[in-house]
Design a protein around this motif. Sequence first.
Motif, PDB file in Angstrom:
ATOM      1  N   ALA A  11      -3.084  84.690  61.704  1.00  0.00           N
ATOM      2  CA  ALA A  11      -2.520  83.685  61.029  1.00  0.00           C
ATOM      3  C   ALA A  11      -3.022  83.181  59.831  1.00  0.00           C
ATOM      4  O   ALA A  11      -2.460  82.841  58.800  1.00  0.00           O
ATOM      5  N   ILE A  12      -4.427  83.132  59.685  1.00  0.00           N
ATOM      6  CA  ILE A  12      -5.103  82.954  58.628  1.00  0.00           C
ATOM      7  C   ILE A  12      -4.537  83.723  57.469  1.00  0.00           C
ATOM      8  O   ILE A  12      -4.421  83.468  56.193  1.00  0.00           O
ATOM      9  N   ALA A  13      -4.808  85.116  57.859  1.00  0.00           N
ATOM     10  CA  ALA A  13      -4.593  86.302  56.767  1.00  0.00           C
ATOM     11  C   ALA A  13      -3.157  86.343  56.156  1.00  0.00           C
ATOM     12  O   ALA A  13      -2.758  86.487  55.275  1.00  0.00           O
ATOM     13  N   CYS A  14      -2.037  85.715  57.214  1.00  0.00           N
ATOM     14  CA  CYS A  14      -0.825  85.595  56.794  1.00  0.00           C
ATOM     15  C   CYS A  14      -0.428  84.345  56.136  1.00  0.00           C
ATOM     16  O   CYS A  14       0.816  83.846  55.599  1.00  0.00           O
ATOM     17  N   GLY A  15      -1.514  83.552  55.740  1.00  0.00           N
ATOM     18  CA  GLY A  15      -1.255  82.182  54.916  1.00  0.00           C
ATOM     19  C   GLY A  15      -0.552  80.953  55.843  1.00  0.00           C
ATOM     20  O   GLY A  15      -0.110  80.123  55.163  1.00  0.00           O
ATOM     21  N   ALA A  16      -0.811  80.925  57.166  1.00  0.00           N
ATOM     22  CA  ALA A  16      -0.220  79.921  57.915  1.00  0.00           C
ATOM     23  C   ALA A  16      -0.977  78.807  57.567  1.00  0.00           C
ATOM     24  O   ALA A  16      -2.244  78.810  57.492  1.00  0.00           O
ATOM     25  N   ASP A  17      -0.617  77.343  57.180  1.00  0.00           N
ATOM     26  CA  ASP A  17      -1.267  76.389  57.238  1.00  0.00           C
ATOM     27  C   ASP A  17      -1.943  75.968  58.510  1.00  0.00           C
ATOM     28  O   ASP A  17      -2.795  75.202  58.723  1.00  0.00           O
ATOM     29  N   ALA A  18      -1.143  76.112  59.720  1.00  0.00           N
ATOM     30  CA  ALA A  18      -1.127  75.537  60.996  1.00  0.00           C
ATOM     31  C   ALA A  18      -0.880  76.948  62.014  1.00  0.00           C
ATOM     32  O   ALA A  18      -0.011  77.388  61.553  1.00  0.00           O
ATOM     33  N   PHE A  19      -1.665  76.853  63.137  1.00  0.00           N
ATOM     34  CA  PHE A  19      -1.218  77.832  64.274  1.00  0.00           C
ATOM     35  C   PHE A  19      -1.349  77.057  65.465  1.00  0.00           C
ATOM     36  O   PHE A  19      -2.224  76.256  65.869  1.00  0.00           O
ATOM     37  N   GLY A  70       2.915  86.661  68.531  1.00  0.00           N
ATOM     38  CA  GLY A  70       3.262  85.524  67.913  1.00  0.00           C
ATOM     39  C   GLY A  70       4.428  85.526  66.902  1.00  0.00           C
ATOM     40  O   GLY A  70       5.068  86.593  66.754  1.00  0.00           O
ATOM     41  N   MET A  71       4.485  84.582  66.005  1.00  0.00           N
ATOM     42  CA  MET A  71       5.663  84.492  65.133  1.00  0.00           C
ATOM     43  C   MET A  71       5.309  83.583  63.932  1.00  0.00           C
ATOM     44  O   MET A  71       4.307  82.682  64.287  1.00  0.00           O
ATOM     45  N   ILE A  72       5.702  83.669  62.746  1.00  0.00           N
ATOM     46  CA  ILE A  72       5.266  82.837  61.384  1.00  0.00           C
ATOM     47  C   ILE A  72       6.603  82.479  61.003  1.00  0.00           C
ATOM     48  O   ILE A  72       7.515  83.317  60.865  1.00  0.00           O
ATOM     49  N   ILE A 106       1.587  70.529  55.603  1.00  0.00           N
ATOM     50  CA  ILE A 106       1.799  71.950  56.573  1.00  0.00           C
ATOM     51  C   ILE A 106       3.120  72.116  56.310  1.00  0.00           C
ATOM     52  O   ILE A 106       4.318  71.301  56.383  1.00  0.00           O
ATOM     53  N   GLU A 107       3.473  73.576  55.940  1.00  0.00           N
ATOM     54  CA  GLU A 107       4.775  74.180  55.909  1.00  0.00           C
ATOM     55  C   GLU A 107       4.575  75.554  56.606  1.00  0.00           C
ATOM     56  O   GLU A 107       5.777  75.733  57.354  1.00  0.00           O
ATOM     57  N   LYS A 108       3.843  76.371  56.316  1.00  0.00           N
ATOM     58  CA  LYS A 108       3.871  77.605  57.068  1.00  0.00           C
ATOM     59  C   LYS A 108       3.279  77.449  58.384  1.00  0.00           C
ATOM     60  O   LYS A 108       2.136  77.178  58.287  1.00  0.00           O
ATOM     61  N   VAL A 109       3.962  77.779  59.384  1.00  0.00           N
ATOM     62  CA  VAL A 109       3.299  77.556  60.924  1.00  0.00           C
ATOM     63  C   VAL A 109       3.450  78.873  61.581  1.00  0.00           C
ATOM     64  O   VAL A 109       4.517  79.618  61.637  1.00  0.00           O
ATOM     65  N   ALA A 110       2.483  79.199  62.093  1.00  0.00           N
ATOM     66  CA  ALA A 110       2.023  80.362  63.134  1.00  0.00           C
ATOM     67  C   ALA A 110       2.338  79.827  64.369  1.00  0.00           C
ATOM     68  O   ALA A 110       1.475  78.698  64.746  1.00  0.00           O
ATOM     69  N   ILE A 111       2.678  80.477  65.542  1.00  0.00           N
ATOM     70  CA  ILE A 111       2.882  79.911  66.786  1.00  0.00           C
ATOM     71  C   ILE A 111       2.819  81.302  67.638  1.00  0.00           C
ATOM     72  O   ILE A 111       2.931  82.565  67.480  1.00  0.00           O
ATOM     73  N   CYS A 112       2.272  80.932  68.878  1.00  0.00           N
ATOM     74  CA  CYS A 112       1.981  82.011  69.954  1.00  0.00           C
ATOM     75  C   CYS A 112       2.299  81.234  71.309  1.00  0.00           C
ATOM     76  O   CYS A 112       1.100  80.722  71.486  1.00  0.00           O
TER      77      CYS A 112
END
Length: 369
Positions: A295-303, A241-243, A278-284
């Motif tokens: 993704a939640i632990a890293c503070g992503a608003d969306a995944f 993944g990436m954030i 939504i600002e911080k976004v995780a993707i995979c």
Amino acid sequence: MKIHQIIAQLEMLAPLSLQESYDNAGLITGDSNQICSGVLITLDATEMVVEEAIEKGCNLIVAHHPILFRGIKQLTGKDYVERTIIKAIKNDIAIYAIHTNLDSVLMGVNHRIAEMLELSSRKILQPKRQLLQKLQVYVPETHVAELQQALFDAGAGNIGKYSECSFVSEGVGSFKPEATANPFSGTIGTRQTDKELKLEVIFPVWIQAALLRAMRSKHPYEEIAYQITSIENDYQDVGSGMIGNLAKPMDEVLFLDYISSVFNNKVVKRTSFIGKKIEKVAICGGSGSFLIQKAIACGADAFITSDIKYHEFFDADGRILLADVGHFESEQYTIELLHDFLREKFPNFALQKSEIRTNPVFYHISKMD
Ligand SMILES: [Zn+2]
């Protein structure tokens, strides 16, 4: 150009040793010593894609997903996997898969998605461990600079955004050359003490053999004193993944419309709104639900990922907006990624992107009231 020369470049981008244990990336059919007549790039090497390769005169298919995943005991053509393999072999088509190894490298599948979403401040969401080693080598001062350069050139000394990282300390080494020795300094049968430097560099495990070759080529000693140790640090450049951050915060509906257009999919499955921008976004790319908690632990608003199961949607628990954009859709830009990478390496070579949309999933949007 031979097929193995193209494969060598692909494995520079994504070393095979980085694939997950369940995966089957690498050359699946074909002889890598054959001259390559052309490369066809696809997400899935299906029977139709093999036919397309034959029509287009390409004898190498580079696919993201491996067509062979489990062992097979017969090859009779009873299903699409066997038919694809048989067709490829009969027509001398090599199939090469670059799968979870491409998912986990910094410049891989998720990098391309992050580019499409214009995410900044990108980082690997879940970096891998046990991929780093440290080389410590003792060397006379006269040879340290040349050795250091050779180790950097072989790929050692990269830490995050920094390259050419090393540490040098000074000390005194002792040795006694035995009867058959041919020492760089000292005399046979006498203990010698010399001022030496200890040079330390870290490197990813998969370059170990090349690094040791580089070390041997520049070190003046007959017997080189060195140690390799495994280190536990996360490797920031490899993982799942990436954030990153969107160019500017978006409200949730706008964000979903945005990803709908980026991934060319009108149907995005999502969790309930979390009531913030939504600002911080995780993707995979691909099946990424194993990263929901990360993704939640890293503070992503969306995944953004795909293949999220019913109960996994519950796991969002109002803390994150999950968006399932579809497996094929999430990975569609991998074709461009591989095409652009190979185009840069082989500017005048016959490279083509498959024109077959291999997605086995269709969306029925009912017009019923
Ligand atoms: Zn996939």
